[in-house]
Design a protein around this motif. Structure first.
Motif, PDB file in Angstrom:
ATOM      1  N   CYS A  88      39.493   0.755  16.329  1.00 34.26           N
ATOM      2  CA  CYS A  88      38.385   1.612  16.751  1.00 34.26           C
ATOM      3  C   CYS A  88      37.459   0.876  17.717  1.00 34.26           C
ATOM      4  N   GLY A  90      34.160   1.308  17.932  1.00 30.58           N
ATOM      5  CA  GLY A  90      32.802   1.142  17.438  1.00 30.58           C
ATOM      6  C   GLY A  90      32.633   1.786  16.081  1.00 30.58           C
ATOM      7  N   GLN A  91      31.425   1.657  15.532  1.00 28.57           N
ATOM      8  CA  GLN A  91      31.152   2.155  14.188  1.00 28.57           C
ATOM      9  C   GLN A  91      31.301   3.672  14.086  1.00 28.57           C
ATOM     10  N   GLU A  92      30.912   4.383  15.119  1.00 27.21           N
ATOM     11  CA  GLU A  92      31.024   5.845  15.088  1.00 27.21           C
ATOM     12  C   GLU A  92      32.480   6.277  14.919  1.00 27.21           C
ATOM     13  N   ILE A  94      34.920   4.390  13.635  1.00 27.19           N
ATOM     14  CA  ILE A  94      35.316   3.971  12.288  1.00 27.19           C
ATOM     15  C   ILE A  94      34.870   5.021  11.274  1.00 27.19           C
ATOM     16  N   ASP A  95      33.615   5.435  11.380  1.00 28.94           N
ATOM     17  CA  ASP A  95      33.072   6.420  10.438  1.00 28.94           C
ATOM     18  C   ASP A  95      33.841   7.736  10.493  1.00 28.94           C
ATOM     19  N   PRO A 125      37.580  -2.289  13.487  1.00 26.33           N
ATOM     20  CA  PRO A 125      37.140  -2.405  14.869  1.00 26.33           C
ATOM     21  C   PRO A 125      38.199  -3.143  15.700  1.00 26.33           C
ATOM     22  N   GLN A 144      33.409  -5.362   1.502  1.00 24.68           N
ATOM     23  CA  GLN A 144      33.287  -4.021   2.082  1.00 24.68           C
ATOM     24  C   GLN A 144      34.437  -3.131   1.663  1.00 24.68           C
ATOM     25  N   LYS A 146      34.637   0.419   3.510  1.00 27.44           N
ATOM     26  CA  LYS A 146      34.696   0.759   4.927  1.00 27.44           C
ATOM     27  C   LYS A 146      34.054  -0.399   5.696  1.00 27.44           C
ATOM     28  N   VAL A 148      31.746  -2.198   8.095  1.00 33.64           N
ATOM     29  CA  VAL A 148      30.456  -1.934   8.726  1.00 33.64           C
ATOM     30  C   VAL A 148      30.219  -3.096   9.701  1.00 33.64           C
ATOM     31  N   ILE A 149      30.360  -2.807  10.972  1.00 32.90           N
ATOM     32  CA  ILE A 149      30.309  -3.833  12.012  1.00 32.90           C
ATOM     33  C   ILE A 149      29.001  -4.622  11.965  1.00 32.90           C
TER      34      ILE A 149
END
Length: 155
Positions: A88, A90-92, A94-95, A125, A144, A146, A148-149
């Motif tokens: 991915c 970025g975090q968005e 990934i989410d 990521p 973790q 998920k 979280v960058i």
């Protein structure tokens, strides 16, 4: 027609290959079901009792990666020994993938999750190697579910 990859993952589902293909192509961009061949009518062949209309050979593409699948019954099931890595940006992202694919909370760890069909995914990521280049960051990642960058960056 584009040439298919010489090596493709094949997913053996109990009896919901069509549902899985439809779901996966809705989750990933640049995806499509290429073809579905069904088991023959049971009246024609007694070997296929209960399989009429199920997927004998399904071919689909997820964001440029070719897959095949079938409905093979309950003889074999998925496990964590094989997973698919989703890199991915970025975090968005990934989410978004985590929300779509993680359906078994007890299977979540270090960016790994299991979907409603039992398939394991690694939602990470693109720069994961860089993010976990210190022992402290590795320790954070190990806690973790998920990824979280921001937590890895501040480790």
């Amino acid at each position: 027609m584009a040439e298919l990859a010489r090596i493709q993952p094949c997913l053996w589902f109990d009896d919901n290959a069509r549902e899985a293909m439809e779901y996966y192509v809705s989750v990933f961009p640049n995806s499509r079901i290429r073809s579905i061949e069904e088991y023959p009518d049971e009246k024609l062949d007694a070997h296929f009792t209960g399989m009429s209309g199920k997927v004998l050979n399904g071919q689909f593409t997820l964001n440029g990666v070719d897959f095949v699948c079938l409905d093979g019954g309950p003889l074999f099931t998925f496990n964590e020994a094989v997973s698919f890595v989703v890199s991915c940006d970025g975090q968005e992202e990934i989410d978004r993938y985590w929300e779509a694919l993680s359906h078994v909370p007890e299977a979540e760890q270090c960016g790994w999750c299991k979907d409603r069909f039992g398939v394991s995914w690694q939602i990470i990521p693109r720069n994961m190697g860089e993010l976990v280049s210190s022992p402290a960051a590795i320790q954070v990642m190990m806690q973790q579910k998920k990824v979280v960058i921001a937590e890895l960056e501040s480790a």
